[in-house]
Design a protein around this motif. Structure first.
Motif, short mmCIF file in Angstrom:
data_model
loop_
_atom_site.label_atom_id
_atom_site.label_comp_id
_atom_site.label_asym_id
_atom_site.label_seq_id
_atom_site.Cartn_x
_atom_site.Cartn_y
_atom_site.Cartn_z
N SER A 1 0.82 -1.21 0.00
CA SER A 1 0.00 0.00 0.00
C SER A 1 0.86 1.26 0.00
O SER A 1 0.54 2.23 -0.70
CB SER A 1 -0.95 0.01 1.19
N SER A 2 1.94 1.27 0.76
CA SER A 2 2.79 2.46 0.78
C SER A 2 3.52 2.63 -0.55
O SER A 2 3.66 3.75 -1.06
CB SER A 2 3.79 2.40 1.94
N ALA A 3 3.96 1.52 -1.14
CA ALA A 3 4.61 1.60 -2.45
C ALA A 3 3.64 2.12 -3.49
O ALA A 3 4.01 2.93 -4.36
CB ALA A 3 5.15 0.23 -2.85
N ALA A 4 2.38 1.67 -3.44
CA ALA A 4 1.38 2.15 -4.40
C ALA A 4 1.16 3.64 -4.24
O ALA A 4 1.00 4.37 -5.24
CB ALA A 4 0.07 1.39 -4.20
N ALA A 5 1.13 4.14 -3.00
CA ALA A 5 0.95 5.58 -2.77
C ALA A 5 2.12 6.36 -3.36
O ALA A 5 1.93 7.41 -3.99
CB ALA A 5 0.82 5.85 -1.27
N VAL A 6 3.33 5.86 -3.16
CA VAL A 6 4.51 6.53 -3.70
C VAL A 6 4.46 6.54 -5.23
O VAL A 6 4.70 7.57 -5.87
CB VAL A 6 5.79 5.84 -3.20
N VAL A 7 4.15 5.39 -5.82
CA VAL A 7 4.10 5.30 -7.29
C VAL A 7 3.01 6.23 -7.84
O VAL A 7 3.20 6.87 -8.88
CB VAL A 7 3.87 3.84 -7.72
N ALA A 8 1.88 6.32 -7.14
CA ALA A 8 0.82 7.24 -7.59
C ALA A 8 1.34 8.67 -7.63
O ALA A 8 1.09 9.41 -8.59
CB ALA A 8 -0.39 7.13 -6.67
N GLY A 9 2.06 9.07 -6.58
CA GLY A 9 2.59 10.43 -6.54
C GLY A 9 3.63 10.68 -7.62
O GLY A 9 3.64 11.73 -8.26
N VAL A 10 4.51 9.72 -7.82
CA VAL A 10 5.56 9.86 -8.85
C VAL A 10 4.92 9.93 -10.23
O VAL A 10 5.29 10.79 -11.06
CB VAL A 10 6.57 8.70 -8.76
N ALA A 11 3.97 9.03 -10.52
CA ALA A 11 3.33 9.02 -11.84
C ALA A 11 2.57 10.32 -12.08
O ALA A 11 2.61 10.87 -13.20
CB ALA A 11 2.39 7.83 -11.94
N ALA A 12 1.89 10.84 -11.06
CA ALA A 12 1.18 12.10 -11.21
C ALA A 12 2.15 13.25 -11.48
O ALA A 12 1.88 14.12 -12.31
CB ALA A 12 0.36 12.38 -9.96
N GLY A 13 3.29 13.25 -10.78
CA GLY A 13 4.28 14.30 -11.00
C GLY A 13 4.81 14.32 -12.42
O GLY A 13 4.93 15.38 -13.04
N TYR A 14 5.10 13.15 -12.96
CA TYR A 14 5.58 13.07 -14.33
C TYR A 14 4.50 13.55 -15.31
O TYR A 14 4.79 14.27 -16.27
CB TYR A 14 6.00 11.64 -14.67
N ALA A 15 3.26 13.15 -15.06
CA ALA A 15 2.18 13.56 -15.97
C ALA A 15 1.97 15.07 -15.93
O ALA A 15 1.79 15.71 -16.97
CB ALA A 15 0.90 12.83 -15.61
N LEU A 16 1.99 15.65 -14.75
CA LEU A 16 1.80 17.09 -14.63
C LEU A 16 2.94 17.86 -15.29
O LEU A 16 2.74 18.96 -15.82
CB LEU A 16 1.69 17.49 -13.16
N ALA A 17 4.13 17.28 -15.27
CA ALA A 17 5.28 17.92 -15.91
C ALA A 17 5.32 17.66 -17.41
O ALA A 17 6.20 18.19 -18.11
CB ALA A 17 6.57 17.44 -15.26
N GLY A 18 4.41 16.84 -17.92
CA GLY A 18 4.40 16.52 -19.34
C GLY A 18 5.56 15.66 -19.76
O GLY A 18 6.00 15.72 -20.91
N ARG A 19 6.03 14.82 -18.84
CA ARG A 19 7.21 13.99 -19.10
C ARG A 19 6.83 12.51 -19.13
O ARG A 19 5.99 12.04 -18.36
CB ARG A 19 8.25 14.21 -18.00
N GLU A 20 7.47 11.76 -20.02
CA GLU A 20 7.34 10.31 -20.01
C GLU A 20 8.16 9.76 -18.84
O GLU A 20 9.25 10.24 -18.55
CB GLU A 20 7.86 9.72 -21.33
N ARG A 21 7.63 8.74 -18.18
CA ARG A 21 8.37 8.15 -17.07
C ARG A 21 9.63 7.48 -17.58
O ARG A 21 9.64 6.82 -18.62
CB ARG A 21 7.49 7.15 -16.32
#
Length: 295
Positions: free
Chosen positions: A91-111
């Motif tokens: 669950s904690s890993a999923a929360a971290v991944v959600a935040g990282v993925a959202a950050g990349y999307a907001l920045a317009g960057r491919e992961r």
């Protein structure tokens, strides 16, 4: 935007801190950038938790934004969680991944590879985050760089015949506590045994599920932590005695069983556990405009 991220089970017995499998049990987080403070709501697992600067999704989101040179004045999160907290299902890993993925999307960057680095830096190991980030079976490793650990992972395709089952108890466990039960060193014979079984596990989970029982045998971590969750250890032992490749899921206390039909032997006493057959989440974390259809 909406982020959908899967649960994961780590270690898979022999692959301590190296193997993770994504499971089709999802947390969904809607992220809205605002001009104000950090606010939000949580429903489902963890309902009522305060969403502020200390929330794990928020911390991962802002760390990612900083790394990518993006300024976020404020955000509102709407979290709908299905992954049980503190049960060994990432669950904690999923929360971290959600935040990282959202950050990349907001920045317009491919992961990229840095996304894994950012996520793993929160966890201290990459097996859970790699599984949630990439989907399928993740094989993770770390370089001991003088400047700090450098995390890596590759995605492998799990065998089509696998039908995972998780047995989730009501009791919770803290990863930091159970990790503290592990010894600083292990016998050379145990290290050699673990290396062989972890290598076999990669083959078994991808090509030869008939070898999953020996492949998931562990000597590095489960026995040392058995006193922390005796009922979990009992169920793992009974399942394995009945031919089912069962392990402790992550730091426990959930039991993971790698079956080929989604069924467990009726003679195994599963009282005190919620038995949940699950599919493998073969796709990694997704980000899409809020309001669209998803899993």
């Amino acid at each position: 935007m909406r982020v959908t991220v899967a649960a994961s089970t780590a270690n898979l017995g022999s692959g301590f801190d190296a193997l993770g499998l994504a499971l089709a049990l999802y947390d969904r987080v809607e992220v809205t950038v605002t001009d104000g403070a950090v606010t939000g709501t949580v429903t489902g697992e963890g309902a009522g938790l305060v969403v502020d600067e200390k929330h794990l999704v928020v911390r991962a989101l802002y760390a990612t934004a900083d790394a990518l040179g993006l300024r976020l004045p404020g955000v509102t999160l709407t979290c709908v969680n299905a992954i049980p907290h503190a049960r060994g299902l990432g669950s904690s890993a999923a929360a971290v991944v959600a935040g990282v993925a959202a950050g990349y999307a907001l920045a317009g960057r491919e992961r990229d590879d840095e996304a894994l680095e950012l996520a793993a830096s929160f966890e201290g190991h990459a097996d859970n985050v790699a599984a949630s980030l990439l989907g399928g079976l993740a094989l993770a490793w770390v370089d001991r760089d003088p400047t700090g650990p450098r995390y890596h992972a590759v995605r492998l395709e799990p065998h089509a015949a696998l039908r995972p089952v998780v047995l989730v108890p009501a009791e919770k466990s803290a990863t930091a506590l159970t990790r503290g039960l592990l010894p600083a060193t292990v016998p050379h014979a145990d290290a050699a045994f673990a290396a062989g079984r972890a290598a076999l596990a990669v083959h078994a989970f991808t090509e030869r599920p008939d070898l999953l029982l020996p492949a998931t045998a562990d000597v590095l971590h489960q026995d040392y932590r058995a006193d922390a969750w005796p009922n979990t250890s009992r169920v793992v032992r009974e399942l394995r005695d009945n031919g089912v490749a069962a392990t402790v899921s992550g730091a426990g206390p959930t039991v993971f069983a790698a079956t080929r039909d989604g069924l467990l032997p009726p003679e195994v006493d599963t009282s005190g556990f919620a038995v949940r057959p699950l599919e493998i989440a073969r796709d990694g974390v997704t980000v899409e405009p809020a309001g669209t259809n998803s899993r």
